[in-house]
Design a protein around this motif. Structure first.
Motif, PDB file in Angstrom:
ATOM      1  N   GLU A 343       0.824  -1.218   0.000  1.00  0.00           N
ATOM      2  CA  GLU A 343       0.000   0.000   0.000  1.00  0.00           C
ATOM      3  C   GLU A 343       0.855   1.263   0.000  1.00  0.00           C
ATOM      4  OE1 GLU A 343      -3.243   0.490  -0.421  1.00  0.00           O
ATOM      5  OE2 GLU A 343      -3.468  -1.666  -0.713  1.00  0.00           O
ATOM      6  N   ARG A 344       1.975   1.191   0.681  1.00  0.00           N
ATOM      7  CA  ARG A 344       2.850   2.374   0.748  1.00  0.00           C
ATOM      8  C   ARG A 344       3.401   2.729  -0.635  1.00  0.00           C
ATOM      9  NH1 ARG A 344       6.518   3.852   4.596  1.00  0.00           N
ATOM     10  NH2 ARG A 344       8.110   2.811   3.379  1.00  0.00           N
ATOM     11  N   SER A 345       3.817   1.684  -1.367  1.00  0.00           N
ATOM     12  CA  SER A 345       4.340   1.919  -2.718  1.00  0.00           C
ATOM     13  C   SER A 345       3.245   2.480  -3.613  1.00  0.00           C
ATOM     14  CB  SER A 345       4.861   0.612  -3.325  1.00  0.00           C
ATOM     15  OG  SER A 345       5.833   0.049  -2.493  1.00  0.00           O
ATOM     16  N   PHE A 347       0.612   4.186  -2.763  1.00  0.00           N
ATOM     17  CA  PHE A 347       0.325   5.583  -2.416  1.00  0.00           C
ATOM     18  C   PHE A 347       1.439   6.502  -2.929  1.00  0.00           C
ATOM     19  CE2 PHE A 347       0.772   9.110   0.734  1.00  0.00           C
ATOM     20  CZ  PHE A 347      -0.298   9.862   0.268  1.00  0.00           C
ATOM     21  N   TYR A 348       2.663   6.027  -2.820  1.00  0.00           N
ATOM     22  CA  TYR A 348       3.788   6.840  -3.293  1.00  0.00           C
ATOM     23  C   TYR A 348       3.623   7.173  -4.777  1.00  0.00           C
ATOM     24  CZ  TYR A 348       8.678   8.410  -3.563  1.00  0.00           C
ATOM     25  OH  TYR A 348       9.822   9.143  -3.734  1.00  0.00           O
ATOM     26  N   LEU A 349       3.309   6.159  -5.575  1.00  0.00           N
ATOM     27  CA  LEU A 349       3.125   6.383  -7.016  1.00  0.00           C
ATOM     28  C   LEU A 349       1.928   7.305  -7.282  1.00  0.00           C
ATOM     29  CD1 LEU A 349       3.734   2.801  -8.507  1.00  0.00           C
ATOM     30  CD2 LEU A 349       5.351   4.677  -8.305  1.00  0.00           C
ATOM     31  N   ARG A 350       0.853   7.059  -6.578  1.00  0.00           N
ATOM     32  CA  ARG A 350      -0.350   7.875  -6.788  1.00  0.00           C
ATOM     33  C   ARG A 350      -0.114   9.313  -6.352  1.00  0.00           C
ATOM     34  NH1 ARG A 350      -5.509   5.119  -4.273  1.00  0.00           N
ATOM     35  NH2 ARG A 350      -6.575   6.617  -5.604  1.00  0.00           N
ATOM     36  N   SER A 351       0.656   9.494  -5.290  1.00  0.00           N
ATOM     37  CA  SER A 351       0.902  10.856  -4.785  1.00  0.00           C
ATOM     38  C   SER A 351       1.700  11.680  -5.791  1.00  0.00           C
ATOM     39  CB  SER A 351       1.647  10.801  -3.457  1.00  0.00           C
ATOM     40  OG  SER A 351       3.022  10.564  -3.672  1.00  0.00           O
TER      41      SER A 351
END
Ligand SMILES: Nc1ncnc2c1ncn2[C@@H]1O[C@H](COP(=O)(O)OP(=O)(O)O)[C@@H](O)[C@H]1O
Ligand SMILES: [Mg+2]
Lengths: 397, 257
Positions: A343-345, A347-351
């Protein structure tokens, strides 16, 4: 007798009257039930194939040198080994190799289909393409193939096996191949498929490696209604080496079952297996890896890693690494994991502005291609990555 | 540009932000300081749209638009950028590929033409030079095997390429030596413009010597407890956060009596 067994026996009744297919209690076929296949009625292999479409013909023509099998039969007219000159010899009806007794499918293929033997006696500069094409004439039929590839001492070759089927094909495809690597030989093999989700495929690959021989298997498994690939590799000569780099990507209701046995029989042999699995929608991915270090195979080095991603709550992954060691001074490592997309990865890409569906696809692709990037043969590596791009759906979610 | 009003945020069942109000105008640099666990990163995440950060009360508007209603990728496309306190390592995803995908996705979202790989590479090379980053960074997987300092500089590099309207820097200074800190500050200062704003979250005053803020806020226990000019940061540095806590106790005592 069940529908499938009946059809297999019908192809070679004298030799197969005692054949027993894996049943529900067979541990090694636990996740690949034959129930649905046993309830169907199969025809024997067609003697005349359906005509090949333009796209397929163009594809065939683009792959050279090549051996082409149509509905299990070698098609000499479509095959073209000219570029290889004296480096290979072909025998279209070689004596069959005896598969191990607990491989009933391989036995059936060896009994029913003529064994085609390819003997490689000098280095081949470009990959040899093997095409197994299943046409519309093979709907609800059993298609079988028996192949032997033999490398003489010190030779090196690359082989790409393309399995091409009709998108709605319902054949039962049974492939058996016997790979014999003499001392110092190196064989790179890529298994890549383009099959419909209603097909059923069983593959038995046996590899026996002489001293300092090296077998590298790459595979992109997209699965089918039933897909089972058994690799049984015996490291029979000292310093023989097995490398496997593969990935499974199953979507819809596809099933892919990979079973690998690496048998260390001689001293200082090495096996190195990395497999990644992804299952989306209602896909089911299975991986069983057995590292067997036999008595006397001292100094063996065996490593197996199987990491998996479950991409949907309805998808399924089963993984089972097994280690059996009967020798001394052995280095062995194995590990298997099943996880979800980080999930962290995500979110990082989406952010950074990447839409969720694209971000998921990027992460899935990165996960799946990691082992393929390690394939030593550059041509096979590129083909493997292209195969992966075909099976990872654009609308991954 | 950014208006946060009475924001309450719950994470994993715990109330973290408890009525935060803040307004940042275009062209301004606001610093947010505060003790560990105050909710600084929570503020960054909730503005960027991370899942699991539940807004229980309050509003956030960005250029008049309800920011909280947007998906994270849409927030990025409208110009919000978060430099992570802990940038994520993504093995197998090439840094340049990632950045170009992000850049073009944002442009597409805004209805602007996408850049081809040649043009993009040219842009990226220019930005690299500014930050004194090595070319090889482009060929590596996103943050994989990067040192702490490289990760932080990679965040600023991404910011430089994406040119957001509002950049939130979450402790981008922590773990940097003085030279790296100056490069990061230079990267930020180059982007400063009347159309852009920065929210600089930091634990130490040091960064603010190089990125001079217009306003400094102290965030403690989920609220802004004090705001002032850049001298507030110096005072905090000298007297520590204990001073804020003591002051708060005094206030509460006064309120109770
Ligand atoms: N994902 C999370 N799950 C549970 N607690 C969290 C999570 N993120 C933050 N917290 C808690 O929220 C509080 C504020 O954290 P954070 O915003 O990271 O503070 P700061 O950045 O100011 O140090 C801390 O008490 C922390 O433990
Ligand atoms: Mg923080």
């Amino acid at each position: 007798m069940s529908g499938l067994a009946q059809a297999l026996v019908a192809a070679a009744p004298e030799q197969l009257d005692d054949i027993i297919l894996p049943g529900p209690r067979d541990e090694r076929w636990r996740y690949s039930t034959l129930r649905a296949l046993n309830q169907r009625t199969f025809k024997t292999a067609p003697t005349a194939s359906a005509p090949l479409g333009d796209v397929l013909q163009a594809r065939i023509a683009s792959l050279s040198p090549r051996l082409v099998f149509i509905d299990g039969r070698l098609d000499a007219a479509l095959s073209d080994l000219v570029a290889l000159g004296d480096a290979v010899t072909l025998d279209a009806s070689a004596p069959p190799a005896n598969p191990s007794p607990h491989w009933p499918f391989a036995r059936a293929a060896a009994a029913a289909a003529p064994t085609v033997a390819l003997r490689i006696t000098a280095a081949c500069a470009t990959p040899v393409h093997l095409l197994s094409i299943t046409t519309a004439a093979a709907q609800d039929a059993v298609v079988q193939q028996s192949l032997r590839v033999e490398l003489t001492p010190g030779t090196e070759a690359s082989v790409v096996h393309h399995r091409l089927g009709e998108s709605d094909g319902t054949a039962f495809v049974n492939l058996w191949r016997d790979l014999v690597l003499a001392d110092g030989a190196t064989l790179h093999w890529l298994e890549a498929a383009d099959e419909g989700e209603r097909a059923s495929i069983v593959i038995g690959t046996r590899a026996v490696l002489g001293a300092a021989a090296r077998f590298e298997l790459g595979e992109v498994a997209a699965g089918a209604a039933l897909y089972r690939h058994d690799l049984d590799a015996t490291l029979a000569g000292e310093q023989a080496e097995l490398v496997v780099r593969g990935c499974t990507m199953v979507t819809k209701r596809r099933h892919a079952d990979i079973s690998i046995d690496a048998r260390h029989r001689a001293k200082h042999t090495r096996s190195d297996i990395v497999w990644r699995g992804l299952a989306d929608q209602r896909g089911h991915g299975i991986f069983a890896g057995q590292l067997i270090v036999e008595e006397g195979a001292d100094g063996a080095d065996a490593a197996l890693s199987n990491k998996n991603l479950l991409l949907s709550p309805h998808a399924e992954i089963d993984t089972r690494p097994v280690l059996e060691i009967y020798a001394d001074e052995v280095k062995a490592a194995h590990g298997a994991t099943v996880g979800r997309l980080d999930e962290r990865s995500l979110f990082y890409l989406r952010s950074r502005g990447i839409p969720e569906a694209d971000a998921r696809r990027i992460l899935q692709l990165a996960f799946a291609r990691e082992p393929l990037l390690q394939l030593a043969d550059a041509a096979l590596r590129d083909l493997a990555l292209a195969a992966l791009a075909r099976v990872l759906p654009e609308d991954a979610s | 540009m950014l208006k946060i009003d009475n924001l309450h945020v719950r994470v994993a069942g715990k109330d973290i932000l408890k009525g935060l109000t803040l307004e940042v105008k275009a062209g301004e640099v606001h610093a947010i300081m505060g003790p560990n666990g105050a909710g600084k990163s929570t503020l960054g995440y909730v503005l960027a749209g991370r899942e699991g950060y539940e807004v229980t009360q309050g509003t956030v508007t960005f250029n008049g638009q309800d920011l909280l209603a947007l998906e994270p990728e849409a927030r990025a496309a409208t110009g919000v950028f978060l430099a992570f306190q802990y940038p994520v390592e993504i093995p197998g995803v090439n840094n340049t590929y990632f950045l170009r995908a992000a850049y073009n996705a944002q442009r597409k979202h805004r209805g602007e033409p996408e850049l081809d790989s040649m043009a993009f590479l040219k842009l990226v090379r220019e930005k690299l030079k500014v930050l004194h980053l090595k070319d090889e960074l482009l060929n590596r997987a996103v943050n994989e095997g990067f040192s702490g300092g490289e990760k932080k500089r990679n965040e600023i590099f991404q910011m430089a390429v994406l040119e957001p309207a509002l950049a939130i820097l979450d402790e981008t200074d922590s773990g940097l030596d003085i030279d790296a800190l100056k490069l990061v500050a230079e990267g930020v200062n180059r982007l400063r413009s009347p159309e852009r704003a920065f929210l600089v979250i930091t634990h130490y005053q040091r960064l603010l010597d190089y990125i001079v803020p217009d306003v400094v806020h102290v965030l403690a226990d989920g609220k802004i407890v004090q705001s002032g000019d850049k001298d507030l940061a110096l005072k905090l540095e000298e007297e520590g956060y204990a001073w804020i806590k003591a002051r708060k106790r005094e206030e509460q005592a006064a309120f109770a009596s």
